[in-house]
Enzyme design. Structure first.
Site, PDB file in Angstrom:
ATOM      1  N   LYS A   1      14.901  21.955 -10.865  1.00  0.00           N
ATOM      2  CA  LYS A   1      14.302  20.680 -11.262  1.00  0.00           C
ATOM      3  C   LYS A   1      15.250  19.758 -12.013  1.00  0.00           C
ATOM      4  O   LYS A   1      16.030  20.185 -12.845  1.00  0.00           O
ATOM      5  CB  LYS A   1      13.070  20.910 -12.151  1.00  0.00           C
ATOM      6  CG  LYS A   1      11.898  21.560 -11.478  1.00  0.00           C
ATOM      7  CD  LYS A   1      11.227  20.709 -10.416  1.00  0.00           C
ATOM      8  CE  LYS A   1      10.468  19.534 -10.994  1.00  0.00           C
ATOM      9  NZ  LYS A   1       9.324  19.981 -11.773  1.00  0.00           N
TER      10      LYS A   1
ATOM     11  N   HIS B   1       0.833  -1.213   0.000  1.00  0.00           N
ATOM     12  CA  HIS B   1       0.000   0.000   0.000  1.00  0.00           C
ATOM     13  C   HIS B   1       0.865   1.259   0.000  1.00  0.00           C
ATOM     14  O   HIS B   1       0.444   2.301   0.481  1.00  0.00           O
ATOM     15  CB  HIS B   1      -0.955   0.031   1.208  1.00  0.00           C
ATOM     16  CG  HIS B   1      -1.700  -1.248   1.412  1.00  0.00           C
ATOM     17  ND1 HIS B   1      -2.931  -1.513   0.849  1.00  0.00           N
ATOM     18  CD2 HIS B   1      -1.363  -2.379   2.092  1.00  0.00           C
ATOM     19  CE1 HIS B   1      -3.323  -2.722   1.186  1.00  0.00           C
ATOM     20  NE2 HIS B   1      -2.380  -3.279   1.931  1.00  0.00           N
TER      21      HIS B   1
ATOM     22  N   GLU C   1       9.389   8.391 -17.056  1.00  0.00           N
ATOM     23  CA  GLU C   1       8.016   8.894 -17.247  1.00  0.00           C
ATOM     24  C   GLU C   1       7.500   8.529 -18.634  1.00  0.00           C
ATOM     25  O   GLU C   1       6.342   8.160 -18.813  1.00  0.00           O
ATOM     26  CB  GLU C   1       7.971  10.418 -17.092  1.00  0.00           C
ATOM     27  CG  GLU C   1       8.126  10.876 -15.658  1.00  0.00           C
ATOM     28  CD  GLU C   1       8.244  12.384 -15.575  1.00  0.00           C
ATOM     29  OE1 GLU C   1       7.198  13.046 -15.467  1.00  0.00           O
ATOM     30  OE2 GLU C   1       9.365  12.920 -15.642  1.00  0.00           O
TER      31      GLU C   1
ATOM     32  N   TYR D   1      -9.265 -13.550 -46.268  1.00  0.00           N
ATOM     33  CA  TYR D   1      -8.592 -12.254 -46.195  1.00  0.00           C
ATOM     34  C   TYR D   1      -9.578 -11.109 -46.402  1.00  0.00           C
ATOM     35  O   TYR D   1     -10.459 -11.168 -47.258  1.00  0.00           O
ATOM     36  CB  TYR D   1      -7.491 -12.159 -47.265  1.00  0.00           C
ATOM     37  CG  TYR D   1      -6.854 -10.782 -47.301  1.00  0.00           C
ATOM     38  CD1 TYR D   1      -5.805 -10.460 -46.436  1.00  0.00           C
ATOM     39  CD2 TYR D   1      -7.329  -9.791 -48.153  1.00  0.00           C
ATOM     40  CE1 TYR D   1      -5.251  -9.186 -46.438  1.00  0.00           C
ATOM     41  CE2 TYR D   1      -6.773  -8.519 -48.163  1.00  0.00           C
ATOM     42  CZ  TYR D   1      -5.736  -8.218 -47.303  1.00  0.00           C
ATOM     43  OH  TYR D   1      -5.193  -6.968 -47.303  1.00  0.00           O
TER      44      TYR D   1
ATOM     45  N   SER E   1      13.734  22.029 -16.018  1.00  0.00           N
ATOM     46  CA  SER E   1      12.492  22.757 -16.280  1.00  0.00           C
ATOM     47  C   SER E   1      12.854  24.115 -16.867  1.00  0.00           C
ATOM     48  O   SER E   1      13.880  24.691 -16.505  1.00  0.00           O
ATOM     49  CB  SER E   1      11.743  22.924 -14.960  1.00  0.00           C
ATOM     50  OG  SER E   1      10.902  24.049 -15.013  1.00  0.00           O
TER      51      SER E   1
HETATM   52  N1  ARG Z   1      -1.302  -4.389 -48.660  1.00  0.00           N
HETATM   53  C1  ARG Z   1      -2.107  -5.534 -48.406  1.00  0.00           C
HETATM   54  C2  ARG Z   1      -2.102  -5.803 -46.887  1.00  0.00           C
HETATM   55  O1  ARG Z   1      -1.323  -5.251 -46.216  1.00  0.00           O
HETATM   56  C3  ARG Z   1      -1.582  -6.716 -49.116  1.00  0.00           C
HETATM   57  C4  ARG Z   1      -2.597  -7.753 -49.441  1.00  0.00           C
HETATM   58  C5  ARG Z   1      -3.562  -7.245 -50.454  1.00  0.00           C
HETATM   59  N2  ARG Z   1      -4.485  -8.219 -50.822  1.00  0.00           N
HETATM   60  C6  ARG Z   1      -5.636  -7.927 -51.474  1.00  0.00           C
HETATM   61  N3  ARG Z   1      -6.411  -8.918 -51.760  1.00  0.00           N
HETATM   62  N4  ARG Z   1      -5.969  -6.701 -51.744  1.00  0.00           N
HETATM   63  O2  ARG Z   1      -2.893  -6.554 -46.402  1.00  0.00           O
END
Ligand code: ARG
Length: 469
Positions: A290, A163, A297, A324, A284
């Site tokens: 200071k 504490h 920090e 993706y 400072s």
């Molecule tokens: N610049 C893209 C990324 O960082 C690469 C992959 C792009 N793929 C696509 N199907 N557009 O993810």
């Protein structure tokens, strides 16, 4: 970097009727930050091309041209001669385009059986693997700095706090070794994370794999991956390895932030336990007296942004359907900044700790305030047969008495102490001293100087690679 007017922008391909606007071009491009992956992109392309040739998918002549062309591209990038173009969107298209300028059709064959989706996932993994190795190396230097400092202070007494109130005496070496333990776990966590980073996505192509007779194991071996990502949809889409890294980094920064908070507190003139070398502090502009602990920090402050990057990546991932999505392009800036910040922080920290000045006298005096040995008196009474709860009350009353007299428990006469319990005898004074208290806590993990010396020896042999935890 070359920028375009709307009128300069070409449409993406023959499938499109019009080009994107200049704003959309800039909005969708990642080249401003992913140029940093160039070295890894080339590394991945080389391994891919070598596999394509070994499998008879491209000719040996094409491979030789690609190797020689990629070498030149790599030289141009390293020497700062490479001209990055916003129009080419990202690092992958920039490099491929330049390669094709240099070697013609062979350059256009490099992308056979590959997509930017598996390409970028591979690049990030290669980048992150190298970054983890660098971070763990720097962490080792910091751990050495801690152990060396702890070794000089196995007998230096300071108040241990709970504490932030004086609790029990500890040695400064013991206190420092607590951070050694935290950092040891941090490196173990990173090493474990590295195993999951170190898997090859290439071969997943856009999402479903490829119809060419590729050899993924060969590519994995040549890039020193431990294995291949087993599912193509997963390989191109998940960034859990980057999130995991950011979580490890956030914990590491959290530990560094805690130590920073202590350094700042210890350096306050009202405490005065340590001072930092001037090169880590600033003055400072208005208050001439200071000396501000700016570096610790900022470590404490930068921890906030590292935590933020972790949340950014978790949020980036949470609603993405397979496979993706362009969202994933947003993984890079938080990741790069996390790596950069951790690396700079570790570099500055090891140097700062090595240059710290410790004030043992002030620490000792502080340990003498606040009745740090009160628990020792209670334990003494227990060993004389008094139940712990009664002993606690006897000591509480003794403390109140000493507080009125404005002295420590060890300054009271035996007769004064005996007012509170007849069980107290002359041998009590050995437990009331700071050294008596420290030496009595002599078990593995305890604060007794001999235990801290043993911890330091163990840590040094671990750091020298003799002992692996
Ligand atoms: N610049 C893209 C990324 O960082 C690469 C992959 C792009 N793929 C696509 N199907 N557009 O993810």
């Amino acid at each position: 970097m070359a920028e375009n007017n709307d009128s300069d922008i070409k449409k993406w391909s023959g499938r499109f009727n019009e080009p994107v606007s200049a704003l959309v071009e800039r909005y969708t491009a990642s080249i401003a930050f992913d140029y940093r992956l160039a070295e890894h992109d080339i590394q991945g392309s080389l391994a891919h091309a070598q596999m394509l040739a070994a499998q008879g998918i491209i000719t040996q002549n094409d491979l030789s041209a690609i190797e020689q062309g990629l070498k030149q591209v790599g030289d141009e990038v390293r020497d700062g001669r490479f001209e990055w173009s916003l129009q080419l969107e990202d690092v992958h298209l920039n490099i491929e385009k330049r390669l094709t300028q240099l070697i013609g059709d062979a350059g256009k064959r490099l992308h056979t059986g590959r997509s930017r989706n598996d390409q970028v996932a591979t690049d990030i993994r290669l980048y992150l693997r190298a970054s983890i190795d660098e971070i763990n190396h720097l962490m080792r230097s910091l751990q050495w700095a801690i152990v060396n400092l702890a070794e000089n202070h196995t007998e230096t007494v300071m108040p241990g706090f709970t504490h932030l109130q004086v609790a029990q005496p500890v040695t400064f070496g013991h206190h420092l070794m607590a951070y050694f333990e935290m950092f040891k776990r941090d490196t173990a966590r990173l090493s474990d994370c590295r195993k999951r980073v170190n898997q090859l996505p290439l071969g997943a192509a856009a999402l479903a794999g490829t119809s060419y007779p590729i050899d993924r194991e060969r590519v994995a071996r040549s890039l020193s991956f431990e294995g291949i990502c087993e599912n193509s949809l997963d390989a191109v889409s998940d960034r859990d390895f980057a999130i995991e890294f950011c979580a490890c980094a956030a914990l590491m920064m959290t530990h560094l932030s805690r130590l920073s908070e202590e350094l700042i507190f210890w350096m306050n003139p009202a405490i005065g336990f340590v001072s930092l070398a001037d090169r880590f502090c600033t003055g400072s502009s208005i208050m001439p007296q200071k000396k501000n602990p700016d570096v610790p920090e900022l470590v404490r402050g930068k921890t906030g942004r590292i935590n933020g990057h972790l949340i950014a990546l978790l949020t980036l991932m949470k609603a993405q359907p397979l496979a993706y999505n362009k969202d994933n392009q947003e993984d890079k800036e938080p990741l790069f900044d996390t790596v950069d910040t951790v690396i700079d922080t570790l570099r500055v920290y090891a140097d700062m700790l090595s240059g710290i000045q410790v004030n043992p006298e002030i620490m000792r005096n502080a340990a003498l305030q606040g009745f740090a040995t009160a628990t020792d008196l209670a334990d003494y009474l227990v060993k004389k047969g008094i139940p712990f709860r009664d002993a606690h009350e006897i000591v509480a009353r003794s403390v109140r008495y000493a507080e009125h007299k404005a002295c420590d428990l060890s300054d009271l006469a035996l007769s004064e102490l005996q007012q509170f319990s007849a069980a107290i005898e002359a041998d009590v004074f050995s437990v009331l001293t700071l050294e008596g208290s420290l030496n009595s806590r002599s078990h593995p993990g305890g604060t007794a100087p001999e235990q801290v010396r043993a911890a330091v020896i163990g840590a040094k042999s671990w750091l020298s690679g003799e002992k692996h935890v």
